[in-house]
Design an enzyme around this catalytic site. Sequence first.
Site, PDB file in Angstrom:
ATOM      1  N   ARG A  83      -0.419   6.235   5.472  1.00 35.18           N
ATOM      2  CA  ARG A  83      -1.050   6.813   4.281  1.00 35.18           C
ATOM      3  C   ARG A  83      -0.412   8.181   4.066  1.00 35.18           C
ATOM      4  NH1 ARG A  83      -2.452   2.429   3.300  1.00 35.18           N
ATOM      5  NH2 ARG A  83      -4.552   1.571   3.171  1.00 35.18           N
ATOM      6  N   GLU A 103      -0.227   9.344  -4.593  1.00 38.46           N
ATOM      7  CA  GLU A 103       0.486   8.222  -5.206  1.00 38.46           C
ATOM      8  C   GLU A 103      -0.342   7.589  -6.327  1.00 38.46           C
ATOM      9  OE1 GLU A 103       0.900   6.105  -1.428  1.00 38.46           O
ATOM     10  OE2 GLU A 103      -0.422   4.539  -2.217  1.00 38.46           O
ATOM     11  N   HIS A 107       4.845   2.262  -2.157  1.00 36.63           N
ATOM     12  CA  HIS A 107       3.776   1.649  -1.350  1.00 36.63           C
ATOM     13  C   HIS A 107       3.863   0.115  -1.361  1.00 36.63           C
ATOM     14  CE1 HIS A 107      -0.613   2.172   0.217  1.00 36.63           C
ATOM     15  NE2 HIS A 107      -0.018   1.124   0.767  1.00 36.63           N
TER      16      HIS A 107
END
Length: 316
Positions: A232, A261, A279
């Site tokens: 993360r 993000e 991601h």
Amino acid sequence: MSKPDLLVIGPLYGPTMAQLDAAYTTHRYWEAADKPSLLGQIAGTCEAVATSGGHGLKAEVIKALPKLKIVGSFGVGYDSVDVAACKAAGIHVTNTPDVLTDCVADTTWALILSTVRKTVSYDKFVRDGKWLKGNAPLTDKVWGEKMGIIGLGRIGKAIAKRGEGFGMQVAYHGRSKQAGVTFPYYATPAELARNVKILVVVTPGGKETDKLVSAEVIEALGPKGYLINISRGSTIDEEALVKALATGKLGGAGLDVFVEEPKVPEELFKLDNVVLQPHVGSGTHHTRTAMGQMVVDNLAAYFVGKPLPSEVPETL
Ligand code: 8YV
């Protein structure tokens, strides 16, 4: 027979959404112009929520749904789901572990190789016609190097296994030393960083690991070190990371995740010692299909009164 209500917090993988639409009366939270009014309409009947690691589940939504009993979260990481609020309200939270382990490990390896061996800048070098003017600069190597893993869970172990295939010496840091694991253990991330060339972060997000990779850890990894983040954005001090990359105090980084993000610090766009990904650790059709099926199965198990296939330990 009428279908049960299901509140869907944000858009999910298309085929999974289609399965959920077929089995439930779905309510698309992200599309609702008046969210409190949507919650009010389903408050008396809605027992289920579908969400993801990215969309999460906030305490205010949990509070607005007194009948809520089951949460199906798409993804292994559930730091964005308010699990404490769920637990307090007797709500079961489920996630999608295991099925994504190998694809996330593959993605991590794609990042390791492309960062250290400069695959992306080489591609640009060829496309820009620079090869015609001379050879490209050489790179560091990967095989045989020391790799540190922060978070030696299922995914961390799959990354380590691939590392052994590359003849690497693996070491790790986690909350505690693991019985039966022979890799050297370092009690702090900084100590681990000082002793490896490539540092991979694969620990869960959340308060406990917030900025675990601090400015001190980045400095310990140093100008010859590489940082890979597949966990993360919150696990790394992003400001310190950007600064270290821009000033050459860190050799390079491969990043799949970011603090805000999909907003990525623009300073990174100018740097060629960084490889950026949107991601996509688990982002293959195969794995996303399997993850979606787990969400569907967990919700279905609740509604027929069967044991939940993958409930998170906190709400068990
Ligand atoms: C998902 C992830 O893309 O599993 C996780 O924790 O980060 C990813 O596999 C994400 O959960 C979807 O939002």
